[in-house]
Design a protein around this motif. Structure first.
Motif, PDB file in Angstrom:
ATOM      1  N   CYS A   1      38.931 -25.027 -34.612  1.00 40.07           N
ATOM      2  CA  CYS A   1      39.116 -24.173 -33.430  1.00 40.07           C
ATOM      3  C   CYS A   1      38.569 -24.810 -32.164  1.00 40.07           C
ATOM      4  CB  CYS A   1      38.403 -22.838 -33.618  1.00 40.07           C
ATOM      5  SG  CYS A   1      38.372 -22.191 -35.296  1.00 40.07           S
TER       6      CYS A   1
ATOM      7  N   CYS B   1      40.054 -25.885 -28.782  1.00 39.60           N
ATOM      8  CA  CYS B   1      40.496 -24.876 -27.813  1.00 39.60           C
ATOM      9  C   CYS B   1      39.426 -23.851 -27.460  1.00 39.60           C
ATOM     10  CB  CYS B   1      41.710 -24.130 -28.359  1.00 39.60           C
ATOM     11  SG  CYS B   1      43.093 -25.210 -28.786  1.00 39.60           S
ATOM     12  N   HIS B   2      38.420 -23.689 -28.314  1.00 41.34           N
ATOM     13  CA  HIS B   2      37.435 -22.624 -28.097  1.00 41.34           C
ATOM     14  C   HIS B   2      36.003 -23.135 -28.073  1.00 41.34           C
ATOM     15  CE1 HIS B   2      40.179 -19.214 -28.684  1.00 41.34           C
ATOM     16  NE2 HIS B   2      40.680 -19.825 -29.736  1.00 41.34           N
TER      17      HIS B   2
HETATM   18  C1  HEC Z   1      45.548 -24.902 -29.964  1.00 39.73           C
HETATM   19  C2  HEC Z   1      44.503 -24.122 -29.364  1.00 39.73           C
HETATM   20  C3  HEC Z   1      43.815 -23.082 -30.241  1.00 39.73           C
HETATM   21  C4  HEC Z   1      43.250 -23.232 -31.481  1.00 39.73           C
HETATM   22  C5  HEC Z   1      43.237 -24.461 -32.364  1.00 39.73           C
HETATM   23  C6  HEC Z   1      42.653 -21.963 -31.803  1.00 39.73           C
HETATM   24  N1  HEC Z   1      42.860 -21.076 -30.796  1.00 39.73           N
HETATM   25 FE1  HEC Z   1      42.201 -19.140 -30.718  1.00 39.73          FE
HETATM   26  N2  HEC Z   1      43.151 -18.869 -28.960  1.00 39.73           N
HETATM   27  C7  HEC Z   1      43.845 -19.844 -28.269  1.00 39.73           C
HETATM   28  C8  HEC Z   1      44.480 -19.240 -27.111  1.00 39.73           C
HETATM   29  C9  HEC Z   1      45.343 -19.963 -26.083  1.00 39.73           C
HETATM   30  C10 HEC Z   1      44.130 -17.883 -27.131  1.00 39.73           C
HETATM   31  C11 HEC Z   1      44.614 -16.801 -26.174  1.00 39.73           C
HETATM   32  C12 HEC Z   1      45.898 -16.257 -26.804  1.00 39.73           C
HETATM   33  C13 HEC Z   1      46.739 -15.360 -25.926  1.00 39.73           C
HETATM   34  O1  HEC Z   1      46.373 -15.121 -24.764  1.00 39.73           O
HETATM   35  O2  HEC Z   1      47.774 -14.918 -26.443  1.00 39.73           O
HETATM   36  C14 HEC Z   1      43.291 -17.676 -28.317  1.00 39.73           C
HETATM   37  C15 HEC Z   1      42.721 -16.462 -28.673  1.00 39.73           C
HETATM   38  C16 HEC Z   1      41.834 -16.294 -29.722  1.00 39.73           C
HETATM   39  C17 HEC Z   1      41.159 -15.062 -30.029  1.00 39.73           C
HETATM   40  C18 HEC Z   1      41.241 -13.768 -29.235  1.00 39.73           C
HETATM   41  C19 HEC Z   1      40.151 -13.793 -28.179  1.00 39.73           C
HETATM   42  C20 HEC Z   1      40.143 -12.645 -27.181  1.00 39.73           C
HETATM   43  O3  HEC Z   1      39.387 -12.740 -26.212  1.00 39.73           O
HETATM   44  O4  HEC Z   1      40.870 -11.640 -27.391  1.00 39.73           O
HETATM   45  C21 HEC Z   1      40.386 -15.295 -31.131  1.00 39.73           C
HETATM   46  C22 HEC Z   1      39.491 -14.306 -31.836  1.00 39.73           C
HETATM   47  C23 HEC Z   1      40.602 -16.667 -31.513  1.00 39.73           C
HETATM   48  N3  HEC Z   1      41.491 -17.247 -30.636  1.00 39.73           N
HETATM   49  C24 HEC Z   1      39.987 -17.280 -32.575  1.00 39.73           C
HETATM   50  C25 HEC Z   1      40.272 -18.574 -33.011  1.00 39.73           C
HETATM   51  C26 HEC Z   1      39.678 -19.183 -34.171  1.00 39.73           C
HETATM   52  C27 HEC Z   1      38.599 -18.560 -35.037  1.00 39.73           C
HETATM   53  C28 HEC Z   1      40.263 -20.412 -34.306  1.00 39.73           C
HETATM   54  C29 HEC Z   1      40.036 -21.438 -35.397  1.00 39.73           C
HETATM   55  C30 HEC Z   1      40.224 -20.974 -36.772  1.00 39.73           C
HETATM   56  C31 HEC Z   1      41.201 -20.577 -33.215  1.00 39.73           C
HETATM   57  N4  HEC Z   1      41.177 -19.438 -32.446  1.00 39.73           N
HETATM   58  C32 HEC Z   1      41.964 -21.700 -32.985  1.00 39.73           C
HETATM   59  C33 HEC Z   1      43.958 -21.170 -28.601  1.00 39.73           C
HETATM   60  C34 HEC Z   1      43.562 -21.703 -29.817  1.00 39.73           C
END
Ligand code: HEC
Length: 189
Positions: A83, A86-87
């Protein structure tokens, strides 16, 4: 016409009729009405159960509440490497490609300050409770169609449980673990 002649004519009609009836019977014997044991053209139609098996499962992800209490937090932290492109998970962390995720368990969805969420997530509503995290992390785009989180998902329920158990520790105050009733309700649904 005398009587004898009339009789002959009747006899003629009669025997003609009999001949026709006999002919029909003979035709039936020669060319019997055939009932085929099987259709000559067999059209393969898969059984209903086969079709259902082949169809994508839309039953939702396997429950994880029962796994949380004994989940492996360290394994969850390792999974978070998937993750971090991106996070940022740490306290005070900035938004990157994705929003900052400190204290995400039970936080309102789409509530990181200054992050431009997709309309799909912004309008989804609710909080990131254990069940919605489970569903989202299993397959983000299946849970929130139109989300811009480009991540395939964590297929194994154990991975999701470990991940969520670690996310729970990355918070100002840890969310309570699910109760026995929560677990029963989840597996019953
Ligand atoms: C390629 C980039 C990417 C990866 C890899 C990724 N995410 Fe995300 N994540 C995002 C994006 C962009 C958003 C916002 C989505 C939207 O606005 O629709 C998001 C949103 C989220 C949210 C919602 C947050 C909110 O404030 O509502 C969570 C929880 C989350 N991600 C958890 C994870 C976890 C845990 C992992 C790893 C297992 C992960 N993400 C991997 C890009 C990523």
């Amino acid at each position: 016409m005398d009587e004898l002649r009339l009789n002959k004519v009747f006899a003629g009609f009669l025997s003609a009729g009999l001949l026709i009836m006999a002919g029909v019977q003979i035709a039936h014997v020669l060319v019997p009405d055939q009932q085929l044991a099987e259709n000559s053209y067999v059209i393969e139609v898969p059984e209903a159960t086969d079709v259902a098996d082949a169809a994508p499962q839309d039953t939702g992800p396997e429950p994880i509440l029962a796994l949380l209490a004994s989940a492996d937090v360290a394994a969850g932290e390792k999974l978070a490497k998937k993750c971090t492109a991106c996070h940022v998970f740490e306290a005070g962390g900035a938004n990157k490609v994705g929003p900052a995720l400190w204290s995400i368990v039970n936080k309102a969805k789409a509530s990181a300050d200054g992050f431009a969420y997709s309309a799909a997530l912004a309008e989804f509503g609710g909080t990131w409770d254990y069940q919605s995290l489970n569903a989202f992390l299993a397959k983000p785009k299946a849970y929130i169609s139109g989300t811009k989180m480009n991540f395939a998902g964590l297929k194994k329920p154990e991975d999701r449980a470990n991940m969520v158990a670690w996310l729970r520790t990355m918070a100002d105050s840890q969310a309570p673990l699910p109760t026995a009733e929560d677990i029963a309700a989840e597996s019953g649904s």
